[in-house]
Design an enzyme around this catalytic site. Structure first.
Site, mmCIF file in Angstrom:
data_model
loop_
_atom_site.group_PDB
_atom_site.id
_atom_site.type_symbol
_atom_site.label_atom_id
_atom_site.label_comp_id
_atom_site.label_asym_id
_atom_site.label_seq_id
_atom_site.Cartn_x
_atom_site.Cartn_y
_atom_site.Cartn_z
ATOM 1 N N LYS A 1 0.859 -1.171 0.000
ATOM 2 C CA LYS A 1 0.000 0.000 0.000
ATOM 3 C C LYS A 1 0.898 1.225 0.000
ATOM 4 O O LYS A 1 1.776 1.352 0.858
ATOM 5 C CB LYS A 1 -0.890 0.008 1.240
ATOM 6 C CG LYS A 1 -1.896 -1.127 1.309
ATOM 7 C CD LYS A 1 -3.142 -0.786 0.526
ATOM 8 C CE LYS A 1 -4.243 -1.818 0.743
ATOM 9 N NZ LYS A 1 -5.473 -1.454 0.024
ATOM 10 N N ASP B 1 -0.348 -0.447 -4.541
ATOM 11 C CA ASP B 1 -1.734 0.009 -4.557
ATOM 12 C C ASP B 1 -1.785 1.416 -3.979
ATOM 13 O O ASP B 1 -1.514 1.616 -2.796
ATOM 14 C CB ASP B 1 -2.606 -0.943 -3.733
ATOM 15 C CG ASP B 1 -4.082 -0.557 -3.740
ATOM 16 O OD1 ASP B 1 -4.432 0.425 -4.422
ATOM 17 O OD2 ASP B 1 -4.878 -1.238 -3.073
ATOM 18 N N GLU C 1 -2.236 -0.391 -8.647
ATOM 19 C CA GLU C 1 -3.690 -0.327 -8.564
ATOM 20 C C GLU C 1 -4.134 1.118 -8.375
ATOM 21 O O GLU C 1 -3.574 1.846 -7.559
ATOM 22 C CB GLU C 1 -4.197 -1.160 -7.384
ATOM 23 C CG GLU C 1 -3.903 -2.642 -7.497
ATOM 24 C CD GLU C 1 -4.432 -3.420 -6.302
ATOM 25 O OE1 GLU C 1 -5.435 -2.978 -5.689
ATOM 26 O OE2 GLU C 1 -3.828 -4.450 -5.963
ATOM 27 N N ASP D 1 -9.430 -0.648 -9.880
ATOM 28 C CA ASP D 1 -9.976 -1.244 -8.671
ATOM 29 C C ASP D 1 -11.224 -0.462 -8.259
ATOM 30 O O ASP D 1 -12.339 -0.788 -8.672
ATOM 31 C CB ASP D 1 -8.912 -1.235 -7.571
ATOM 32 C CG ASP D 1 -9.370 -1.896 -6.278
ATOM 33 O OD1 ASP D 1 -10.516 -2.384 -6.234
ATOM 34 O OD2 ASP D 1 -8.591 -1.925 -5.312
ATOM 35 N N LYS E 1 -13.494 -7.147 -6.548
ATOM 36 C CA LYS E 1 -13.836 -7.401 -5.144
ATOM 37 C C LYS E 1 -15.336 -7.684 -5.107
ATOM 38 O O LYS E 1 -16.147 -6.750 -5.178
ATOM 39 C CB LYS E 1 -13.494 -6.196 -4.272
ATOM 40 C CG LYS E 1 -12.004 -5.894 -4.146
ATOM 41 C CD LYS E 1 -11.791 -4.766 -3.145
ATOM 42 C CE LYS E 1 -10.314 -4.571 -2.848
ATOM 43 N NZ LYS E 1 -9.659 -3.700 -3.840
#
Length: 344
Positions: free
Chosen positions: A149, A179, A205, A230, A257
């Site tokens: 992240k 991400d 992402e 995403d 997701k």
């Protein structure tokens, strides 16, 4: 037939950082359907501040579902377009109700314990030393793909972390995904991607916030680093709009997701559109409990995924439900000898 729902707050073992803030708890809702002597269990996993259905009437809609459970899964799903996480919970609960074992939804070599799925090891945001520690732990644990992240600490410090990894491990040894959760401004994104690309990353992402379709299209066209959509997929419910988005942006990858995009059916729509347009994909959990993670992982295995998936977040919590799910040497596995401990 009747149904009930229960709110359940999952507690993080340690605060977990993203570019949208630090998480200490994760709210989720568990839907149960009862029919004679059978029970089905589903999870409506909402992410406050991100989910399309983060709205004040969320619990009211759950009550409506329970009051109208006799409509059946298909009709309920069609009436829940604005509530993708409840769509998923409904699908999951009906699939569970139909199964002899309420937690064995998609029998396969995976659920027999004979095969696993490669996953990425997730490294949360934090101070550089904390991130270094996580990276070291993931590599020692046997992950060949890690996901960092980024976007919350100093960008120079994040580049230094990537440099240190690449000094020790080549791209053949460790695949790195990053991400940004939409943290970059469109005016600075390309420059930052160029700097990130020096470290031979697999992908990034959502570099910029969702909803900036033209800016994302240009970025995907010019990027030196593959981009994965995403958050961009959230809130788009019609097949026509989904096709338009992929055709306009033409991303290198898409990330699904199920809790955020309408469950199995909603994910399948995106998947087919992406495959028709030669956009590769992987599936990621969205901080569900082991109930939702179990359904996502069993279904994902049936798709014969080629890339490391974004599963395995069940170990984040102190009060998760005990399950057969486990992570071993960078693979997500299911141990059928282990029992579920599901108590609300």
């Amino acid at each position: 037939m009747h149904a009930t729902y229960h709110k359940y707050n999952l507690k993080f073992k340690r605060p977990s950082g993203t570019s949208r803030g630090v998480l200490t708890e994760k709210e989720t809702w568990l839907l149960q359907i009862f029919d004679k002597n059978r029970k089905g269990i589903g999870e409506c996993g909402i992410l406050r501040g991100l989910s399309y259905d983060d709205r004040t009437d969320y619990e009211e809609k759950l009550k409506w579902v329970c009051d109208h459970i006799s409509l059946g899964e298909k009709e309920l799903w069609e009436n829940l377009k604005e509530f993708p996480s409840i769509q998923f919970g409904v699908e999951m609960a009906f699939k569970s109700l139909e199964s002899e074992n309420p937690f064995l939804l998609f029998p396969s070599e995976f659920t027999k314990g004979k095969s696993g799925m490669e996953i990425n090891g997730l490294v949360w945001m934090g101070e550089p030393d904390f991130m270094k520690k996580q990276i070291s732990e993931k590599i020692k644990a046997g992950f060949s793909c890690i996901k960092l992240k980024i976007g919350a600490i100093d960008f120079t410090a994040e580049l230094e972390l990537l440099k240190q990894i690449r000094t020790k491990f080549s791209e053949e040894e460790i695949e790195i995904r990053v991400d940004a959760n939409g943290a970059f401004k469109p005016t600075e994104a390309l420059q930052k991607l160029e700097k990130l690309s020096k470290y031979k990353l697999h992908s990034i992402e959502q570099p910029i916030k969702q909803g900036q379709v033209e800016a994302m299209r240009k970025l995907c066209l010019q990027t030196p680093l593959p981009i994965a959509l995403d958050e961009e997929l959230i809130g788009i419910t019609s097949v026509t709009e989904k096709e338009e988005l992929i055709l306009i942006i033409q991303p290198q990858y898409a990330i699904f997701k199920p809790s955020l995009i309408g469950g199995f059916r909603g994910t399948r729509e995106w998947l087919e559109i992406c495959e028709n347009n030669k956009v590769d994909w992987w599936i990621t959990s969205a901080l569900e409990s082991n109930v939702g993670l179990n359904a996502i992982s069993q279904w994902t295995y049936t798709l014969n995924p080629k890339l490391p998936q974004g599963l395995g977040t069940g170990g984040l919590y102190t009060n998760n439900f005990e399950s057969p799910l486990e992570v071993e040497r960078g693979k997500f596995k299911y141990d059928p000898s282990k029992e579920w401990n599901f108590n609300l």
